[in-house]
Design a protein around this motif. Structure first.
Motif, short mmCIF file in Angstrom:
data_model
loop_
_atom_site.label_atom_id
_atom_site.label_comp_id
_atom_site.label_asym_id
_atom_site.label_seq_id
_atom_site.Cartn_x
_atom_site.Cartn_y
_atom_site.Cartn_z
N SER A 23 7.42 53.42 -49.63
CA SER A 23 6.62 52.53 -50.47
C SER A 23 7.50 51.56 -51.26
O SER A 23 7.19 50.37 -51.37
N GLU A 24 8.63 52.06 -51.78
CA GLU A 24 9.50 51.23 -52.61
C GLU A 24 10.39 50.30 -51.80
O GLU A 24 10.78 49.23 -52.26
N THR A 25 10.74 50.72 -50.57
CA THR A 25 11.68 49.94 -49.76
C THR A 25 11.01 48.75 -49.08
O THR A 25 11.63 47.69 -48.95
N LEU A 26 9.77 48.92 -48.66
CA LEU A 26 9.08 47.83 -47.98
C LEU A 26 8.75 46.69 -48.96
O LEU A 26 8.29 46.94 -50.08
N VAL A 56 0.31 60.98 -50.40
CA VAL A 56 -0.62 60.01 -51.01
C VAL A 56 -0.10 59.57 -52.38
O VAL A 56 -0.03 58.37 -52.69
N SER A 57 0.28 60.54 -53.20
CA SER A 57 0.78 60.22 -54.55
C SER A 57 2.09 59.43 -54.49
O SER A 57 2.31 58.51 -55.29
N GLY A 58 2.95 59.79 -53.51
CA GLY A 58 4.22 59.10 -53.36
C GLY A 58 4.03 57.65 -52.95
O GLY A 58 4.74 56.75 -53.43
N CYS A 59 3.08 57.38 -52.06
CA CYS A 59 2.82 56.02 -51.58
C CYS A 59 2.37 55.10 -52.72
O CYS A 59 2.70 53.91 -52.74
N PHE A 60 1.61 55.64 -53.65
CA PHE A 60 1.07 54.82 -54.74
C PHE A 60 1.85 54.96 -56.05
O PHE A 60 1.49 54.34 -57.06
N GLY A 61 2.91 55.76 -56.03
CA GLY A 61 3.71 55.94 -57.23
C GLY A 61 3.03 56.76 -58.30
O GLY A 61 3.36 56.65 -59.49
N TRP A 62 2.09 57.61 -57.89
CA TRP A 62 1.38 58.46 -58.84
C TRP A 62 2.18 59.72 -59.12
O TRP A 62 3.13 60.05 -58.42
N SER A 63 1.75 60.48 -60.10
CA SER A 63 2.40 61.74 -60.45
C SER A 63 2.27 62.74 -59.31
O SER A 63 1.21 62.85 -58.68
N THR A 64 3.36 63.47 -59.04
CA THR A 64 3.32 64.51 -58.01
C THR A 64 3.19 65.90 -58.62
O THR A 64 3.39 66.90 -57.94
N ASP A 65 2.88 65.95 -59.91
CA ASP A 65 2.59 67.24 -60.57
C ASP A 65 1.28 67.77 -59.99
O ASP A 65 0.27 67.07 -59.96
N ILE A 66 1.30 69.01 -59.53
CA ILE A 66 0.13 69.57 -58.85
C ILE A 66 -1.12 69.60 -59.75
O ILE A 66 -2.25 69.63 -59.27
N ILE A 79 1.94 51.37 -45.40
CA ILE A 79 1.41 52.39 -46.31
C ILE A 79 0.09 52.94 -45.78
O ILE A 79 -0.16 54.15 -45.80
N PHE A 80 -0.76 52.02 -45.27
CA PHE A 80 -2.03 52.45 -44.69
C PHE A 80 -1.79 53.37 -43.50
O PHE A 80 -2.43 54.42 -43.37
N LEU A 81 -0.84 52.99 -42.62
CA LEU A 81 -0.56 53.77 -41.42
C LEU A 81 -0.06 55.16 -41.77
O LEU A 81 -0.51 56.17 -41.22
N VAL A 82 0.89 55.22 -42.72
CA VAL A 82 1.45 56.51 -43.14
C VAL A 82 0.37 57.39 -43.75
O VAL A 82 0.22 58.57 -43.41
N MET A 83 -0.43 56.80 -44.63
CA MET A 83 -1.49 57.56 -45.29
C MET A 83 -2.55 58.02 -44.29
O MET A 83 -3.00 59.17 -44.31
#
Length: 403
Positions: free
Chosen positions: A71-74, A302-312, A84-88
């Motif tokens: 997400s950050e590199t592209l 999903v959380s990683g792609c959008f930069g959201w928290s990965t806390d469960i 991002i759509f394809l990965v998700m």
């Protein structure tokens, strides 16, 4: 040097592919093709080691999960949003299909001990046992107590794995016939099973999960040797279990595989009348542990792609977990025979693999991300060949299904 340095997320990666899918697909491969597809498992083991090492190296160097790095590199633009759509799409749909196989596999084992009637709601048929296993996985994830439970269930999976390895040794297959199975042979009748064997070993979501877990476990560049040791040993041991299942099934008495009782036939020589119950507990444990891992890994992506928290316990993680687990429950309640559903889930994984692995090959060669730890020319050649082989096999399987 502490031995704990050598143990990381590798066993979890191996445990993720020693689930109901592996037991079912490897049994089908042995029953239908004997030792002929052992070469496909050997290829899968090599592919898994190569791709998991790359994903783990990305996790160590960047100290982030693979989804976040992509997400950050592209760059911002059409390619970024498409990727991002394809990965998700690949991970969410792939994990939902895989989750359906996990739930059905757990139910397949439990059905040998308990029997619940199906519930008919209009034109839909709801499998009560599937729903209960999905609910158990959901509660464990939401309550955050899945780590402790998973440890105990993993012990049952290890015991089942040891039973297959022991049985394969006792059967003492002829070396000539066994070695012949490592000579590649591909045709219209075995292509779907080959892709399923690859899909049940090189699990796409494992690549994302592995990079995230490595970034949490190891911090120093000097830890790379521990990561490689952990990955290679775990994947080889997991692959050995898969081969043992094929050998057991090829030497067994089953003519077809429709239930867990058929899967247990190969172990009767070792365990006698207890084989059925041993398989029941092993499949159930494998199903539940994988049913916990799959939505968790999907939610991390999903959380990683959008930069959201990965806390469960975060809202984004919980919503993603519920969505993937719920979709898996729907897939597993469509009235499809469990063995067929499990097999098709592995085929879906095999088809998605070349789509996702191309991103790993791209990132692991970017100096701006990997610094001096980009791939060597030899690793690029091996990685490129693996990508090409999986692309050809996946495309061929799609063609066979469509036409």
């Amino acid at each position: 040097m502490s031995w704990k340095k050598y143990i990381g997320p590798g066993p979890l990666v191996a445990a993720a592919f020693i689930g109901p899918g592996t037991v079912t697909v490897c049994t089908l491969a042995g029953v239908n093709f004997g030792f002929d597809l052992l070469w496909a498992l050997a290829l899968s083991i090599i592919a898994t080691i190569v791709l998991q090492e790359m994903a783990a190296r990305i996790g160590l160097i960047t100290q982030k999960g693979l989804a976040s790095v992509i997400s950050e590199t592209l760059q911002i633009g059409l390619i970024r949003y498409f990727s991002i759509f394809l990965v998700m799409f690949a991970i969410v749909i792939g994990n939902a299909a895989y989750e359906a196989g996990n739930i059905s596999g757990g139910a397949l084992g439990a059905e040998l001990i308990v029997n619940f009637p199906d519930l008919n709601i209009g034109q839909f048929q709801v499998r009560i046992l599937n729903f209960l296993i999905g609910t158990v996985a959901f509660l464990l994830l939401m309550l955050g107590s899945f780590k402790t439970i998973s440890k105990y269930l993993t012990i049952l999976v290890i015991l089942m794995s040891l039973a297959f390895i022991t049985n394969a040794i006792i059967l003492s297959p002829k070396w000539g016939e066994l070695m012949a199975g490592f000579i590649p042979e591909i045709n219209a009748s075995n292509i779907l099973t080959i892709v399923a064997l690859i899909g049940t070993t090189v699990v796409p979501y494992n690549l994302f999960l592995h990079s995230s877990l490595v970034s949490q476990k190891w911090k120093e560049l000097s830890d790379l040797k521990y990561i490689r040791f952990d990955t290679i040993i775990s994947v080889v041991l997991g692959g050995t279990v898969s081969m043992a299942i094929v050998i057991t099934a090829a030497s067994g008495e089953a003519l077809d595989v429709n239930s867990a009782a058929d899967l247990a036939l190969g172990l009767e020589g070792l365990l006698g009348n207890y084989a059925k119950y041993f398989m029941a507990f092993g499949l159930f444990a494998a199903g539940v542990t994988s049913a916990i891992t799959a939505p968790l890994a999907g939610a991390l992506v999903v959380s990683g792609c959008f930069g959201w928290s990965t806390d469960i316990k975060s809202r984004s993680m919980r919503f993603s977990i519920i969505f993937i687990l719920g979709l898996g429950l729907v897939f597993s309640s469509l009235g499809i025979k469990p063995v067929q559903l499990i097999t098709w889930a592995q085929v879906a994984n095999g088809i998605l693999l070349p789509l996702l692995s191309v991103y790993i090959l791209w990132i692991v060669n970017k100096k701006s991300v990997m610094k001096s730890h980009v791939n060597s020319s030899r690793l690029n050649i091996i990685g490129g060949l693996i990508w090409l082989i999986t692309l050809i096999l996946g495309s061929w399987s799609v063609y066979k299904v469509v036409f």
